[in-house]
Design a protein around this motif. Sequence first.
Motif, PDB file in Angstrom:
ATOM      1  N   SER B 259       0.843  -1.204   0.000  1.00 31.47           N
ATOM      2  CA  SER B 259       0.000   0.000   0.000  1.00 31.47           C
ATOM      3  C   SER B 259       0.869   1.241   0.000  1.00 31.47           C
ATOM      4  O   SER B 259       2.088   1.165   0.083  1.00 31.47           O
ATOM      5  N   GLY B 260       0.231   2.375  -0.087  1.00 29.85           N
ATOM      6  CA  GLY B 260       0.962   3.643  -0.121  1.00 29.85           C
ATOM      7  C   GLY B 260       1.188   4.109  -1.542  1.00 29.85           C
ATOM      8  O   GLY B 260       0.408   3.808  -2.440  1.00 29.85           O
ATOM      9  N   HIS B 261       2.317   4.819  -1.724  1.00 32.21           N
ATOM     10  CA  HIS B 261       2.534   5.532  -2.982  1.00 32.21           C
ATOM     11  C   HIS B 261       3.132   4.688  -4.105  1.00 32.21           C
ATOM     12  O   HIS B 261       4.211   4.992  -4.607  1.00 32.21           O
ATOM     13  N   ILE B 300       7.933   1.135   5.008  1.00 37.11           N
ATOM     14  CA  ILE B 300       7.639   0.340   6.209  1.00 37.11           C
ATOM     15  C   ILE B 300       7.455  -1.082   5.690  1.00 37.11           C
ATOM     16  O   ILE B 300       6.531  -1.339   4.930  1.00 37.11           O
ATOM     17  N   ILE B 355       4.334  -0.565   3.347  1.00 34.97           N
ATOM     18  CA  ILE B 355       3.763   0.768   3.107  1.00 34.97           C
ATOM     19  C   ILE B 355       4.858   1.634   2.496  1.00 34.97           C
ATOM     20  O   ILE B 355       5.919   1.819   3.089  1.00 34.97           O
ATOM     21  N   MET B 357       6.331   5.146   0.977  1.00 30.50           N
ATOM     22  CA  MET B 357       6.134   6.596   1.068  1.00 30.50           C
ATOM     23  C   MET B 357       7.089   7.307   0.122  1.00 30.50           C
ATOM     24  O   MET B 357       8.288   7.028   0.137  1.00 30.50           O
ATOM     25  N   VAL B 361       5.822  12.955   1.173  1.00 27.36           N
ATOM     26  CA  VAL B 361       5.358  12.683   2.535  1.00 27.36           C
ATOM     27  C   VAL B 361       6.142  13.491   3.568  1.00 27.36           C
ATOM     28  O   VAL B 361       7.366  13.557   3.517  1.00 27.36           O
ATOM     29  N   ALA B 366       3.683  11.417   9.163  1.00 28.69           N
ATOM     30  CA  ALA B 366       3.464   9.974   9.039  1.00 28.69           C
ATOM     31  C   ALA B 366       3.640   9.290  10.392  1.00 28.69           C
ATOM     32  O   ALA B 366       2.831   8.451  10.791  1.00 28.69           O
TER      33      ALA B 366
END
Lengths: 161, 473
Positions: B259-261, B300, B355, B357, B361, B366
């Motif tokens: 997930s994320g960018h 992450i 995750i 980023m 960010v 965060a």
Amino acid sequence: MSFTVPPNLEAEIDELITHYPVKRSASLMLLHAVQEHFGYISQEAVEWIAKKLGLQPINVYELVTFYPMFRQQPVGKYQIKVCRTLSCALGGSHELYKHFCTKLGLDPHQHGLQTTKDGKFSVEFVECLAGCGMAPVMMCNEDFYENVSTAKADEIVSQCK
Amino acid sequence: MPQEFKLILKHADEPGYTPDIECYLRHGGYEALKKALAMKPIELPDGKTKSPQEQIRDDVKLSGLRGRGGAGFSAGLKWSFVDRKSGKPIYLICNADESEPGTFKDRQIIHKDPHQLIEGMIISCFANDVHLAYIYIRGEMPKGAKLLNQALAEARAKGFLGKNILGTGYDLEIYVHRGAGAYICGEETGLIESLEGKRAYPRIKPPYFPAVLGLYMCPTIVNNVETLCHVKHIVTMGGAEYAKLGTPNNTGTRIVSLSGHVKRPGYYEIEVGKVTLGELINHPNFGGGLRDGRKLKAIIPGGSSSKVLKAGEKFKLKRKVDGKDVEVETDVLDLPYDFDSLMQAGTMSGSSAIIVMDDSVDIVEALANLSEFYAHESCGQCTPCREGSLWMSKALHRLTHGRGRKNDADYLEKIANNIPGGRTICAFGEACSWPVQSFVAKFRDEFIAKGAADEERNKQAAPAKEKNLAAVH
């Protein structure tokens, strides 16, 4: 206000209790069943469940105050839960939350659950809903929605009759 | 070319695949269970016999399967700790309380292929002489709970569950138990307390190891959804064959939640260790790279509790080259995505949730987001965690609302260093500290710059007010 559990709910509850060798284990499931029927957990409900399971009311009440999903007050007919945690925040959940609040006349800066005056909607930020790859995600009552844009949010609201 | 390897999710996303039992049976469902129940005792050279149950347990050990929930502990070993001589019933609980931020893999199994989980559970129960088991599903998955209840009813109707399963004389009942929104229920002893109808306060170990003193003080096995599904495949393939998947000591497949960018967030099943972190993020078969014009900032790698990795970081990884142990300098993106490599990089693959980023960010924001999560979810039992997680969250709230201080980085570090390390009953103390420790250590400049800018601005604007803010600490 009197608290009466209809026979079909009581039958469901009696069946749930049979799932466990120790009655007390059924506490969470009973709280769910009662909350689904009445919309929240009243003091009378706590006492009723405690009696049903042979517990002291405090044994049940301490669950209501510990587990975030249980409510002690009535909430909106439609409960909107927007995920607040990191992946959804990166995906725009703050904008989504603000959008719901503004659209429904609630304060986007207020902390915690808010309910519209007509009692139709409740909006709140909740922690991770396990849909991080489809951020931002939200729930409206039991329905789970992924990739919720503000346009999709409007659609969800318009479907709530 | 790095690609997916679908074992658990082989059918789940096929067009027309439905979660009902008929569809599952058409795809070879419950064959592994039949195989397990039909196993015969083996005569050993020393004259003893090995029961089918022992054979399955040994096979799970041989497979090298490691728990998919977060700790990555050997599943076979976990089962071997079960006290089988106590005379008390043995319970099995499926941990479906998926709530580690970043993780959404169990959701896929539960909603798309519930029978696979149930078959894995029945086999695991059979192998461990369990007659009563529970699926503890998080409260926020009401549809999942309904689907599982429906699937259990279907399995019962077909004779896979209940009394005298498939005429073998083996009895098993499985029930669904719903949580109610508390992250701490994912911790196995907290989960057990919750299943006993109490607040989910984790128990202290020793003495309360679930394998000995678990549910109702009886021996109890708690396994993650994905782990239990793998048991089915281990029985089908045989432990030795299963162990060929993945890499040594990191066997099998894993579902990675991405997930994320990235351009293509989602869940990807891979052979453990056969794909690197960089490939998961950048390869078109997986994340497909960052959004256009953006650069990687941080990753992450294993759920929000795992320590953050910074773009460009290098690690010394132990590798075997020509039978010799050598240290190889490895870029963060070249880390094989497995249990051991990430551990060597000072973090963990945890619940296999990545995750990503990018450089848009604000790293302080965060961390503030994550710390708010932990402050909300601490069960409140141990003082260092209850107070510490809240202090960190409050400090980060200040820092992200224009009231930061130059020494906030030190302050955060000091709190984070004083929560974990045996000061709390469960690992939540570690879980809430690791993000803070790693974010602050690796992005220290950003924390200091933000705090210093706030301090300077506030000093000029209202020196008196700044003094009052000391009370927040």
